[in-house]
Design a protein around this motif. Structure first.
Motif, PDB file in Angstrom:
ATOM      1  N   ASP A   1       0.838  -1.206   0.000  1.00  0.00           N
ATOM      2  CA  ASP A   1       0.000   0.000   0.000  1.00  0.00           C
ATOM      3  C   ASP A   1       0.870   1.251   0.000  1.00  0.00           C
ATOM      4  OD1 ASP A   1      -2.846  -1.033   2.080  1.00  0.00           O
ATOM      5  OD2 ASP A   1      -2.236  -1.541   0.032  1.00  0.00           O
ATOM      6  N   ARG A   2       0.465   2.221  -0.794  1.00  0.00           N
ATOM      7  CA  ARG A   2       1.195   3.485  -0.844  1.00  0.00           C
ATOM      8  C   ARG A   2       0.744   4.386   0.297  1.00  0.00           C
ATOM      9  NH1 ARG A   2       2.354   7.014  -6.325  1.00  0.00           N
ATOM     10  NH2 ARG A   2       3.620   8.653  -5.342  1.00  0.00           N
ATOM     11  N   VAL A   3       1.682   5.130   0.866  1.00  0.00           N
ATOM     12  CA  VAL A   3       1.356   6.076   1.942  1.00  0.00           C
ATOM     13  C   VAL A   3       1.625   7.484   1.435  1.00  0.00           C
ATOM     14  CG1 VAL A   3       1.861   4.395   3.750  1.00  0.00           C
ATOM     15  CG2 VAL A   3       3.676   5.897   2.949  1.00  0.00           C
ATOM     16  N   PRO A   4       1.040   8.507   2.082  1.00  0.00           N
ATOM     17  CA  PRO A   4       1.225   9.884   1.598  1.00  0.00           C
ATOM     18  C   PRO A   4       2.687  10.294   1.606  1.00  0.00           C
ATOM     19  CG  PRO A   4      -0.536   9.757   3.228  1.00  0.00           C
ATOM     20  CD  PRO A   4       0.154   8.441   3.254  1.00  0.00           C
ATOM     21  N   SER A   5       3.051  11.181   0.696  1.00  0.00           N
ATOM     22  CA  SER A   5       4.409  11.720   0.688  1.00  0.00           C
ATOM     23  C   SER A   5       4.629  12.576   1.930  1.00  0.00           C
ATOM     24  CB  SER A   5       4.640  12.550  -0.566  1.00  0.00           C
ATOM     25  OG  SER A   5       3.883  13.753  -0.496  1.00  0.00           O
TER      26      SER A   5
ATOM     27  N   GLY B   1      11.670   5.933  -4.408  1.00  0.00           N
ATOM     28  CA  GLY B   1      12.014   7.090  -5.219  1.00  0.00           C
ATOM     29  C   GLY B   1      10.795   7.801  -5.761  1.00  0.00           C
ATOM     30  N   ALA B   2      10.765   7.966  -7.097  1.00  0.00           N
ATOM     31  CA  ALA B   2       9.663   8.679  -7.732  1.00  0.00           C
ATOM     32  C   ALA B   2       8.331   7.953  -7.567  1.00  0.00           C
ATOM     33  CB  ALA B   2       9.966   8.876  -9.215  1.00  0.00           C
ATOM     34  N   LYS B   3       8.376   6.662  -7.279  1.00  0.00           N
ATOM     35  CA  LYS B   3       7.140   5.889  -7.096  1.00  0.00           C
ATOM     36  C   LYS B   3       6.527   6.099  -5.721  1.00  0.00           C
ATOM     37  CE  LYS B   3       8.468   2.205 -10.300  1.00  0.00           C
ATOM     38  NZ  LYS B   3       8.726   0.754 -10.451  1.00  0.00           N
ATOM     39  N   GLY B   4       7.239   6.823  -4.858  1.00  0.00           N
ATOM     40  CA  GLY B   4       6.701   7.115  -3.543  1.00  0.00           C
ATOM     41  C   GLY B   4       7.128   6.125  -2.478  1.00  0.00           C
ATOM     42  N   THR B   5       6.509   6.248  -1.314  1.00  0.00           N
ATOM     43  CA  THR B   5       6.802   5.374  -0.182  1.00  0.00           C
ATOM     44  C   THR B   5       5.632   4.419   0.025  1.00  0.00           C
ATOM     45  OG1 THR B   5       8.131   7.092   0.872  1.00  0.00           O
ATOM     46  CG2 THR B   5       7.337   5.314   2.283  1.00  0.00           C
ATOM     47  N   ARG B   6       5.954   3.149   0.264  1.00  0.00           N
ATOM     48  CA  ARG B   6       4.927   2.132   0.434  1.00  0.00           C
ATOM     49  C   ARG B   6       5.197   1.294   1.673  1.00  0.00           C
ATOM     50  NH1 ARG B   6       1.948   1.448  -4.303  1.00  0.00           N
ATOM     51  NH2 ARG B   6       2.814   2.531  -6.115  1.00  0.00           N
ATOM     52  N   VAL B   7       4.168   0.630   2.132  1.00  0.00           N
ATOM     53  CA  VAL B   7       4.367  -0.403   3.146  1.00  0.00           C
ATOM     54  C   VAL B   7       5.193  -1.509   2.493  1.00  0.00           C
ATOM     55  CG1 VAL B   7       3.241  -2.060   4.662  1.00  0.00           C
ATOM     56  CG2 VAL B   7       2.171   0.160   4.237  1.00  0.00           C
ATOM     57  N   ASN B   8       6.216  -1.955   3.198  1.00  0.00           N
ATOM     58  CA  ASN B   8       7.156  -2.936   2.645  1.00  0.00           C
ATOM     59  C   ASN B   8       6.420  -4.125   2.037  1.00  0.00           C
ATOM     60  OD1 ASN B   8       9.227  -4.763   2.129  1.00  0.00           O
ATOM     61  ND2 ASN B   8      10.338  -4.261   3.999  1.00  0.00           N
ATOM     62  N   PRO B   9       6.551  -4.357   0.711  1.00  0.00           N
ATOM     63  CA  PRO B   9       5.844  -5.491   0.081  1.00  0.00           C
ATOM     64  C   PRO B   9       6.282  -6.852   0.622  1.00  0.00           C
ATOM     65  CG  PRO B   9       6.635  -3.926  -1.568  1.00  0.00           C
ATOM     66  CD  PRO B   9       7.265  -3.537  -0.263  1.00  0.00           C
TER      67      PRO B   9
ATOM     68  N   ALA C   1      -0.085  -9.512  21.620  1.00  0.00           N
ATOM     69  CA  ALA C   1       1.075  -9.594  22.502  1.00  0.00           C
ATOM     70  C   ALA C   1       2.218  -8.808  21.916  1.00  0.00           C
ATOM     71  CB  ALA C   1       1.478 -11.071  22.674  1.00  0.00           C
ATOM     72  N   ALA C   2       3.168  -8.434  22.783  1.00  0.00           N
ATOM     73  CA  ALA C   2       4.303  -7.627  22.327  1.00  0.00           C
ATOM     74  C   ALA C   2       5.067  -8.330  21.227  1.00  0.00           C
ATOM     75  CB  ALA C   2       5.221  -7.326  23.510  1.00  0.00           C
ATOM     76  N   ALA C   3       5.219  -9.640  21.345  1.00  0.00           N
ATOM     77  CA  ALA C   3       5.981 -10.379  20.337  1.00  0.00           C
ATOM     78  C   ALA C   3       5.300 -10.337  18.986  1.00  0.00           C
ATOM     79  CB  ALA C   3       6.165 -11.826  20.785  1.00  0.00           C
ATOM     80  N   ALA C   4       3.969 -10.239  19.000  1.00  0.00           N
ATOM     81  CA  ALA C   4       3.245 -10.229  17.743  1.00  0.00           C
ATOM     82  C   ALA C   4       3.415  -8.919  16.999  1.00  0.00           C
ATOM     83  CB  ALA C   4       1.761 -10.488  17.995  1.00  0.00           C
ATOM     84  N   HIS C   5       3.968  -7.886  17.665  1.00  0.00           N
ATOM     85  CA  HIS C   5       4.174  -6.594  17.030  1.00  0.00           C
ATOM     86  C   HIS C   5       5.417  -6.585  16.158  1.00  0.00           C
ATOM     87  CE1 HIS C   5       1.586  -3.794  19.748  1.00  0.00           C
ATOM     88  NE2 HIS C   5       0.971  -4.929  19.467  1.00  0.00           N
ATOM     89  N   LEU C   6       6.238  -7.610  16.271  1.00  0.00           N
ATOM     90  CA  LEU C   6       7.499  -7.591  15.544  1.00  0.00           C
ATOM     91  C   LEU C   6       7.290  -8.008  14.101  1.00  0.00           C
ATOM     92  CD1 LEU C   6       9.817  -9.233  18.203  1.00  0.00           C
ATOM     93  CD2 LEU C   6       9.561  -6.793  17.670  1.00  0.00           C
ATOM     94  N   PRO C   7       7.770  -7.201  13.143  1.00  0.00           N
ATOM     95  CA  PRO C   7       7.622  -7.571  11.742  1.00  0.00           C
ATOM     96  C   PRO C   7       8.600  -8.653  11.363  1.00  0.00           C
ATOM     97  CG  PRO C   7       8.898  -5.558  11.898  1.00  0.00           C
ATOM     98  CD  PRO C   7       8.473  -5.913  13.295  1.00  0.00           C
ATOM     99  N   VAL C   8       8.180  -9.534  10.466  1.00  0.00           N
ATOM    100  CA  VAL C   8       9.076 -10.543   9.929  1.00  0.00           C
ATOM    101  C   VAL C   8       9.383 -10.155   8.490  1.00  0.00           C
ATOM    102  CG1 VAL C   8       9.371 -12.983   9.372  1.00  0.00           C
ATOM    103  CG2 VAL C   8       8.070 -12.306  11.404  1.00  0.00           C
ATOM    104  N   ILE C   9      10.621  -9.751   8.204  1.00  0.00           N
ATOM    105  CA  ILE C   9      11.002  -9.301   6.877  1.00  0.00           C
ATOM    106  C   ILE C   9      11.780 -10.403   6.195  1.00  0.00           C
ATOM    107  CG2 ILE C   9      12.170  -7.496   5.572  1.00  0.00           C
ATOM    108  CD1 ILE C   9       9.932  -6.452   7.286  1.00  0.00           C
ATOM    109  N   GLU C  10      11.351 -10.762   4.992  1.00  0.00           N
ATOM    110  CA  GLU C  10      12.046 -11.805   4.255  1.00  0.00           C
ATOM    111  C   GLU C  10      13.254 -11.189   3.554  1.00  0.00           C
ATOM    112  OE1 GLU C  10       9.023 -13.437   1.709  1.00  0.00           O
ATOM    113  OE2 GLU C  10       8.586 -14.983   3.180  1.00  0.00           O
ATOM    114  N   ASN C  11      14.328 -10.983   4.313  1.00  0.00           N
ATOM    115  CA  ASN C  11      15.551 -10.452   3.725  1.00  0.00           C
ATOM    116  C   ASN C  11      16.753 -11.136   4.340  1.00  0.00           C
ATOM    117  OD1 ASN C  11      15.972  -9.288   6.212  1.00  0.00           O
ATOM    118  ND2 ASN C  11      15.567  -7.200   5.555  1.00  0.00           N
ATOM    119  N   HIS C  12      17.905 -10.556   4.189  1.00  0.00           N
ATOM    120  CA  HIS C  12      19.165 -11.199   4.525  1.00  0.00           C
ATOM    121  C   HIS C  12      19.885 -10.496   5.655  1.00  0.00           C
ATOM    122  CE1 HIS C  12      20.282  -7.696   2.295  1.00  0.00           C
ATOM    123  NE2 HIS C  12      19.453  -8.113   1.377  1.00  0.00           N
TER     124      HIS C  12
END
Length: 470
Positions: A34-38, A70-78, A94-105
């Motif tokens: 989702d795109r968020v406002p600039s 960049g020019a495409k704006g800022t989005r919620v991490n796909p 729960a507090a632990a459930a607030h942690l995002p899981v990012i599929e990266n390295h």
């Protein structure tokens, strides 16, 4: 978008804006992509300073919730995936459930190519075609020395890109850097042979050789690369020298031309072998080509090695070495005994990726991109840590070395940064002898903007300054 009344009730500030977006994402009201406002638009709507919104966005980007495009704006991490809460649906998570899981390295990790810029669609298209075209006769044991079209494609590319005179029969396909070293020493080394390694040198190569080589010695590196005078003075009788002449690992200096010739002369006179690890030789910025050491080797004493981990993807697990003509039979014989053949399917995919020119175009694109991303990281370092680090710019590579201007606390700093998911390495850990330098070895290839780099470093800025003040 948060309302002006909401911001007023929450004492207008970057923390309130940050918490609002974070809660909206965790609740599922804002979804990945989702795109968020600039920053400008949101600041105008809420009637707050742009810096207020910018600070909130930087934290959200640094924590992995937002991605600037960049020019495409800022989005919620796909790539954002949220851990499911362990409590009932209507209960507070729960507090632990607030942690995002990012599929990266991991952020700032070394040796990871720019995964966001890889031509994945083209790779998947080739993969599908290759899988569908697999013939019954190809379902037997794969060739020990590698898939012939891949060997030919690698030889052709090396001749053009690295200035070699390589024949397809000289290429041996392996599973990567460690396999290259193990195979070379298994084929050519005797138990009493002395092996030389750079100091500082690639950390994992150093650890591997300590375990498999009884007589391992180290040669210092300076601004001109490995010190060949030192080598000849103390270790002229060595049988092998493992070097990274194009971009030395980790200092990223280039072996000077006089030393290249001096090293080759030593190998020819002593009938020794030079193992050239050209791990990121493709990524040079200011010059079109930094010739491989092998390109100057008129006596066939250099064993050239490389992998696709840093140019395609680490998960591919495909490397290669260029065998000297006189050693091909020995490599084939031992390869058959060790059953070194890799799975055929990824080799066929990579062969087509190379032969159709996609690899060359990708590398050309990455040279420009990495130069830009290095500049972003250097600016962010100076912004967050003014006067703390000194960086000696090299002609390319995939990492920078930020030398500490004072102190020796690189281990403590690296450990602190790791607690915030910034996986850098302490430079002093790459040294074996006592003459050490101190600093951080930092990857930058997956930094997509200055704002992202600044947000990542902002995570650890205050704690780092506090650590150094103790």
């Amino acid at each position: 978008m948060p309302s002006a009344r909401w911001v007023e009730e929450n004492r207008v500030g970057y923390k309130a804006i940050y918490q609002h977006f974070r809660q909206q994402i965790l609740a599922g009201h804002l979804k990945p992509g989702d795109r968020v406002p600039s920053i400008r638009v949101l600041a105008g709507e809420l009637q707050v300073a742009r810096k207020t919104v910018e600070a909130a966005y930087e934290i959200l980007s640094g924590e992995g919730y937002f991605v600037s495009q960049g020019a495409k704006g800022t989005r919620v991490n796909p790539q954002l995936k949220l851990a499911a809460p362990a409590t009932a649906p209507d209960a507070p998570p729960a507090a632990a459930a607030h942690l995002p899981v990012i599929e990266n390295h991991g952020e700032l990790r070394l040796g990871i190519p720019a995964l966001d810029a890889f031509p994945l669609k083209k790779w998947l298209l080739i993969s599908g075609k290759v899988a569908r075209s697999l013939r019954p006769e190809e379902m037997i044991t794969p060739p020990v020395m590698g898939y012939q079209p891949l060997r030919s494609a690698i030889a052709s590319y090396l001749n053009i890109s690295r200035g070699l005179q390589c024949q397809p029969e000289q290429v041996f396909i392996t599973s990567g850097y460690r396999a290259n070293l193990r195979l070379i020493l298994a084929v050519l080394a005797q138990p009493h042979d002395k092996v030389l390694f750079e100091d500082p040198g690639y950390f994992f190569g150093q650890q591997l050789l300590k375990r498999i080589t009884p007589h391992l010695h180290f040669v210092p590196v300076d601004q001109q690369g490995v010190d060949v005078d030192y080598l000849q003075r103390y270790h002229a009788d060595a049988r092998f020298a493992v070097v990274t002449p194009t971009h030395q690992s980790p200092l990223a200096v280039t072996l000077s031309l006089p030393r290249k010739h001096q090293l080759l002369a030593w190998a020819q006179q002593q009938h020794s072998w030079i193992i050239e690890d050209d791990y990121d030789g493709e990524f040079h910025y200011t010059r079109k080509v930094i010739p491989a050491l092998k390109s100057l080797d008129t006596h066939d004493r250099v064993i050239y090695t490389g992998t696709f981990s840093k140019t395609v993807m680490p998960a591919l697990r495909i490397g290669y070495l260029m065998m000297p003509q006189a050693t091909i039979a020995r490599f084939r014989e031992l390869g058959e005994m060790l059953e070194t053949g890799l799975p055929l399917l990824p080799q066929k995919i990579l062969a087509q990726f190379l032969s159709e020119g996609h690899f060359y175009r990708h590398i050309k694109k990455m040279r420009i991109l990495y130069q830009q991303r290095r500049s972003m990281m250097l600016q962010a370092l100076e912004h967050c840590f003014p006067g703390l680090f000194q960086v000696e710019r090299a002609d390319g590579g995939m990492h920078i070395v930020a030398f500490l201007r004072r102190g020796t606390a690189d281990h403590a700093i690296a450990s602190l940064w790791a607690q915030h998911a910034l996986f850098v390495r302490p430079l002093s850990a790459w040294y074996v002898q006592t003459q050490k330098r101190y600093g951080l070895v930092i990857g930058y290839t997956n930094i997509q903007s200055f704002e992202q780099a600044r947000a990542l470093l902002a995570r650890v800025a205050d704690a780092t300054w506090a650590l150094l003040a103790v």
